[in-house]
Design an enzyme around this catalytic site. Structure first.
Site, mmCIF file in Angstrom:
data_model
loop_
_atom_site.group_PDB
_atom_site.id
_atom_site.type_symbol
_atom_site.label_atom_id
_atom_site.label_comp_id
_atom_site.label_asym_id
_atom_site.label_seq_id
_atom_site.Cartn_x
_atom_site.Cartn_y
_atom_site.Cartn_z
ATOM 1 N N GLU A 1 107.105 52.061 -6.429
ATOM 2 C CA GLU A 1 107.727 53.259 -6.981
ATOM 3 C C GLU A 1 108.485 54.074 -5.932
ATOM 4 O OE1 GLU A 1 104.424 55.177 -8.885
ATOM 5 O OE2 GLU A 1 104.758 54.115 -10.771
ATOM 6 N N GLU B 1 89.344 37.630 -2.578
ATOM 7 C CA GLU B 1 88.994 38.785 -1.746
ATOM 8 C C GLU B 1 87.928 38.470 -0.703
ATOM 9 O OE1 GLU B 1 85.583 41.446 -3.643
ATOM 10 O OE2 GLU B 1 87.362 41.426 -4.926
#
Length: 268
Positions: free
Chosen positions: A79, A110
């Site tokens: 953004e 992960e």
């Protein structure tokens, strides 16, 4: 050690609650998040100050995380270009498991302590940059390994976690610990923890971009004009800043391609 993000919910028998009861109680829990973030303002300030300093010197900001935390970092990074008109490589978000993991969980991604730094190395990451690890629990191996390697390479390191005294925080030079307490659904850190992380990420990049001169007054004068709504917003900003007619503002925006440039040319 049992971290607060894994503690039992303050509510039970959720399946017996009505929709109204569920929504009211979730909202009640969410109201505590902003107060938890408020308690961490000084930590957020310390991290943001370092980011501003490094970026003014040509450094970049990297986010790294897994699951929800990784997605939130990518969201915030993505953004920045449309909002502040900055290059796409100023703020970069990485997630364990790569782009596939943005939409679909990648099993055990992960848990790899070495892959994080390997992923970062593809961007020629160096001592000018800042790495922020995002992990609700503060125990994600992918993030811990990346922060450890970054420290050894001389980067400034930070983190956003939702527990106190976590392994991730111990590896970060500038730890932000926002303790939101047990989740409404036990262990579901996409809820309050995710909301807290989103708030902190917004604070960091917004404050940083303002410090880097990407906002004038209170307006996004460098935003990308990527749709009709944003063009209309740009016209309104020019009118408000200059007093020009809407017609002239639209002409200036079309001619110069940015709100900042249009305002500058009008004032000259």
């Amino acid at each position: 050690m049992k971290y607060t993000t894994e503690k039992e919910s303050n509510y039970t028998n959720l399946e017996h609650m009505s929709v109204h009861e569920l929504l009211v109680n979730i909202n009640k829990e969410d109201q505590s998040v902003a107060l938890a973030v408020q308690k961490s303002i000084l930590q957020i300030e310390a991290l943001t100050t370092v980011i501003v300093d490094r970026m003014k010197k040509g450094g970049r900001l990297f986010y790294i995380g897994a699951g929800t935390s990784g997605r939130l970092g990518i969201l915030d990074a993505s953004e920045c270009p449309p909002t502040f008109g900055v290059p796409h490589d100023w703020v970069i978000g990485l997630i364990a498991g790569g782009d596939t993991a943005i939409r679909k969980a990648v099993e055990f991604a992960e848990d790899d302590t070495e892959q994080g730094w390997k992923d970062l190395s593809e961007y020629s990451i160096n001592e000018k940059d800042v790495l922020v690890g995002i992990a609700a629990s503060g125990t994600t191996p992918y993030v811990i390994g990346a922060l450890k390697a970054a420290n050894e390479a001389g980067l400034a390191t930070g983190c956003i976690v939702c527990n106190v005294g976590s392994p991730v925080a111990s590896e970060a030079n500038y730890a932000v610990e926002v303790v939101v307490g047990p989740e409404f659904v036990t262990g579901s850190t996409r809820m309050k923890a995710g909301t807290a992380q989103k708030m902190v990420l917004n604070m960091i990049t917004t404050a940083t971009m303002i410090q880097l001169g990407r906002v004038k007054g209170n307006k996004m004068v460098d935003m990308q004009l990527s749709n009709n709504k944003l063009v209309a917003r740009g016209v309104r900003m020019i009118v408000e800043e200059t007093g020009a007619t809407e017609h002239l503002a639209a002409e200036l925006l079309e001619k110069y391609g940015s709100v900042r440039a249009a305002i500058a040319h009008y004032n000259n």
